[in-house]
Design an enzyme around this catalytic site. Structure first.
Site, mmCIF file in Angstrom:
data_model
loop_
_atom_site.group_PDB
_atom_site.id
_atom_site.type_symbol
_atom_site.label_atom_id
_atom_site.label_comp_id
_atom_site.label_asym_id
_atom_site.label_seq_id
_atom_site.Cartn_x
_atom_site.Cartn_y
_atom_site.Cartn_z
ATOM 1 N N HIS A 103 0.211 -0.950 0.152
ATOM 2 C CA HIS A 103 -0.143 0.332 0.041
ATOM 3 C C HIS A 103 0.771 1.455 -0.219
ATOM 4 O O HIS A 103 0.419 2.040 -0.845
ATOM 5 C CB HIS A 103 -1.026 0.244 1.399
ATOM 6 C CG HIS A 103 -1.980 1.400 1.151
ATOM 7 N ND1 HIS A 103 -2.625 1.236 1.228
ATOM 8 C CD2 HIS A 103 -1.453 2.718 1.981
ATOM 9 C CE1 HIS A 103 -2.998 2.764 1.615
ATOM 10 N NE2 HIS A 103 -1.996 2.611 2.607
ATOM 11 N N GLU A 104 1.476 1.087 0.704
ATOM 12 C CA GLU A 104 2.444 2.477 0.915
ATOM 13 C C GLU A 104 3.198 2.856 -0.268
ATOM 14 O O GLU A 104 3.526 4.325 -0.827
ATOM 15 C CB GLU A 104 3.385 2.270 2.400
ATOM 16 C CG GLU A 104 2.982 2.169 3.811
ATOM 17 C CD GLU A 104 1.959 3.648 3.996
ATOM 18 O OE1 GLU A 104 1.887 4.720 3.241
ATOM 19 O OE2 GLU A 104 0.795 3.412 4.038
ATOM 20 N N HIS A 161 1.591 4.394 -3.035
ATOM 21 C CA HIS A 161 1.786 5.774 -2.883
ATOM 22 C C HIS A 161 2.798 6.514 -3.473
ATOM 23 O O HIS A 161 2.138 7.203 -4.130
ATOM 24 C CB HIS A 161 1.528 6.146 -1.465
ATOM 25 C CG HIS A 161 0.076 5.642 -0.593
ATOM 26 N ND1 HIS A 161 -0.929 6.979 -0.962
ATOM 27 C CD2 HIS A 161 0.189 5.471 0.608
ATOM 28 C CE1 HIS A 161 -1.617 7.087 -0.555
ATOM 29 N NE2 HIS A 161 -1.528 5.689 0.445
ATOM 30 N N TYR A 184 -4.027 14.492 -3.155
ATOM 31 C CA TYR A 184 -4.354 14.417 -2.065
ATOM 32 C C TYR A 184 -4.786 15.305 -1.269
ATOM 33 O O TYR A 184 -5.429 15.526 0.058
ATOM 34 C CB TYR A 184 -3.242 13.988 -0.852
ATOM 35 C CG TYR A 184 -3.512 12.878 -0.263
ATOM 36 C CD1 TYR A 184 -3.465 11.383 -0.002
ATOM 37 C CD2 TYR A 184 -3.357 12.992 1.259
ATOM 38 C CE1 TYR A 184 -3.516 10.767 0.413
ATOM 39 C CE2 TYR A 184 -3.299 12.094 1.810
ATOM 40 C CZ TYR A 184 -3.261 10.942 1.564
ATOM 41 O OH TYR A 184 -3.705 9.810 2.449
ATOM 42 N N GLU A 186 -5.980 7.042 -1.950
ATOM 43 C CA GLU A 186 -5.658 6.069 -0.404
ATOM 44 C C GLU A 186 -6.518 4.999 -1.661
ATOM 45 O O GLU A 186 -5.584 3.827 -1.287
ATOM 46 C CB GLU A 186 -6.911 6.106 0.454
ATOM 47 C CG GLU A 186 -5.809 6.949 0.885
ATOM 48 C CD GLU A 186 -4.580 6.907 1.927
ATOM 49 O OE1 GLU A 186 -4.060 5.828 2.563
ATOM 50 O OE2 GLU A 186 -3.970 7.817 2.506
ATOM 51 N N ASP A 220 -9.422 14.792 7.570
ATOM 52 C CA ASP A 220 -8.680 13.996 6.942
ATOM 53 C C ASP A 220 -8.245 14.336 5.077
ATOM 54 O O ASP A 220 -8.665 13.355 4.279
ATOM 55 C CB ASP A 220 -9.460 12.674 7.348
ATOM 56 C CG ASP A 220 -8.385 10.940 6.403
ATOM 57 O OD1 ASP A 220 -7.030 12.152 6.538
ATOM 58 O OD2 ASP A 220 -8.443 9.777 6.029
ATOM 59 N N HIS A 249 -9.052 8.414 3.762
ATOM 60 C CA HIS A 249 -9.657 7.196 4.285
ATOM 61 C C HIS A 249 -10.573 6.391 4.610
ATOM 62 O O HIS A 249 -10.651 5.952 4.335
ATOM 63 C CB HIS A 249 -8.189 7.133 5.522
ATOM 64 C CG HIS A 249 -7.078 7.409 5.437
ATOM 65 N ND1 HIS A 249 -6.468 8.710 5.593
ATOM 66 C CD2 HIS A 249 -5.917 6.730 4.593
ATOM 67 C CE1 HIS A 249 -5.325 8.413 5.705
ATOM 68 N NE2 HIS A 249 -5.291 7.109 4.959
#
Length: 351
Positions: free
Chosen positions: A167-168, A171, A182, A191, A264, A269
């Site tokens: 996942h990271e 990005h 974002y 995300e 957020d 998210h």
């Protein structure tokens, strides 16, 4: 733009706030407050510089180039290098899990899409483990992966979940392709793309079909004290956890429950659950290995010139529908599955 402007964390602020308020878990509450304070100090830009590469020239080393450093409980990056490419296991679980996860992610992108590392040009994959004291998160900072050890009451160490590593690093892939802004729906897509490809990294490593996959993000991160299985569920957003202390997973699965919020970065998210569920529906309707069907469509869409930085859900849905038709044929099972998935979650109108 500084590296911290690019920080993308896997644990959302709404969950950290719930942990921070948990009197039953004092160590976790303290750790979550620290993570929240650090997160709030990082201001993600509303408009980001697009760095979509137009191709790679010259010879590129297709092998992974991994370096893992140890912060030794500090928040100073990068830390002390403890394992380089080709080194044997270090004996430290976090170091070796990070090293293996970087390798599995590199293998996925290379084997499935012919992409050499996350930038397509052989970018070295760097990571830091043992970041902070009981740090309750993992993040991509624009140039490296950073892993906390968790607080031991609510969260385990963040290297245990391969999909989190995938996942990271996804990005980073988005950073070098569509560079989705974002904020709001484009941020939720940012995300979601990371959840999609993080899940596919784990599925590819396990050789799973769409039907065999759990479609959970962050499975194994919670300790046994938590009534929950993961941070998020793509199969059923809003069901990943339901804990008397932390509350219930708030992710919506359809546009009927879309969350309007200024927190957020506009709920990136939270509302990512909607495109996540669309991907799950498309992938399972197509069947087989998800990276060969819906995953290929999402990749085509992510790298399409039609996908602008500020694209919304409906715009991205349209790109994926056209990408499915281009790749598999107009009216094909794949084309129909993608279109129907977006209709089911309410992003595209039913015909």
């Amino acid at each position: 733009m500084t590296a911290t402007d690019r920080r993308r964390s896997v644990v959302p602020p709404y969950l950290l706030r719930a942990v921070a308020a948990a009197g039953e878990h004092p160590r976790a509450a303290s750790a979550a407050r620290t993570a929240l304070a650090e997160m709030s100090a990082v201001a993600a830009p509303k408009h980001e510089h697009r760095v979509r590469p137009q191709g790679v020239t010259g010879t590129v080393d297709r092998s992974p180039q991994r370096t893992v450093a140890d912060a030794h409980g500090s928040t100073t990056l990068p830390g002390t290098v403890v394992r380089r490419e080709g080194d044997p296991d270090s004996g430290d679980a976090a170091t070796d899990e990070a090293y293996a996860g970087l390798g599995a992610t590199h293998a996925f992108w290379l084997d499935v899409f012919g992409r050499v590392s996350i930038d397509g040009a052989g970018l070295p994959l760097d990571a830091t483990v043992h970041y902070g004291q009981d740090y309750d998160n993992a993040y991509w900072d624009g140039s490296r992966m950073v892993f906390g050890d968790g607080d031991g009451e609510v969260f385990r160490r963040f290297t245990v979940a391969l999909d989190v590593i995938g996942h990271e690093l996804a990005h980073g892939v988005t950073q070098y392709t569509a560079d989705l802004t974002y904020e709001g729906q484009s941020g939720a897509l940012n995300e979601s793309v990371s959840d999609v490809f993080g899940s596919l990294v784990a599925q590819y490593a396990a050789g799973q079909t769409a039907d065999q996959a759990t479609w959970l993000i962050g499975e194994g991160l919670f300790t046994d004290a938590v009534h929950g299985v993961a941070l998020r569920s793509m199969r059923a957003p809003g069901t990943a956890y339901d804990d008397p202390v932390l509350g219930k997973d708030p992710q919506p699965a359809t546009m009927a429950d879309y969350v309007e919020t200024t927190e957020d970065s506009g709920g990136v998210h939270l509302n990512s659950g909607i495109p996540n569920h669309a991907f799950y529906l498309a992938a399972t309707a197509i069947g087989g290995h998800a990276w060969e069907g819906a995953g290929a469509v999402w990749w085509d869409a992510l790298t399409s010139a039609e996908t602008t930085a500020g694209i919304d859900f409906a715009g991205f849905a349209g790109v994926t529908v056209r990408a499915a038709a281009d790749r598999f044929g107009d009216g094909s099972a794949e084309h129909t599955a993608v279109r129907d998935a977006w209709r089911t979650v309410g992003v595209l109108a039913a015909s």
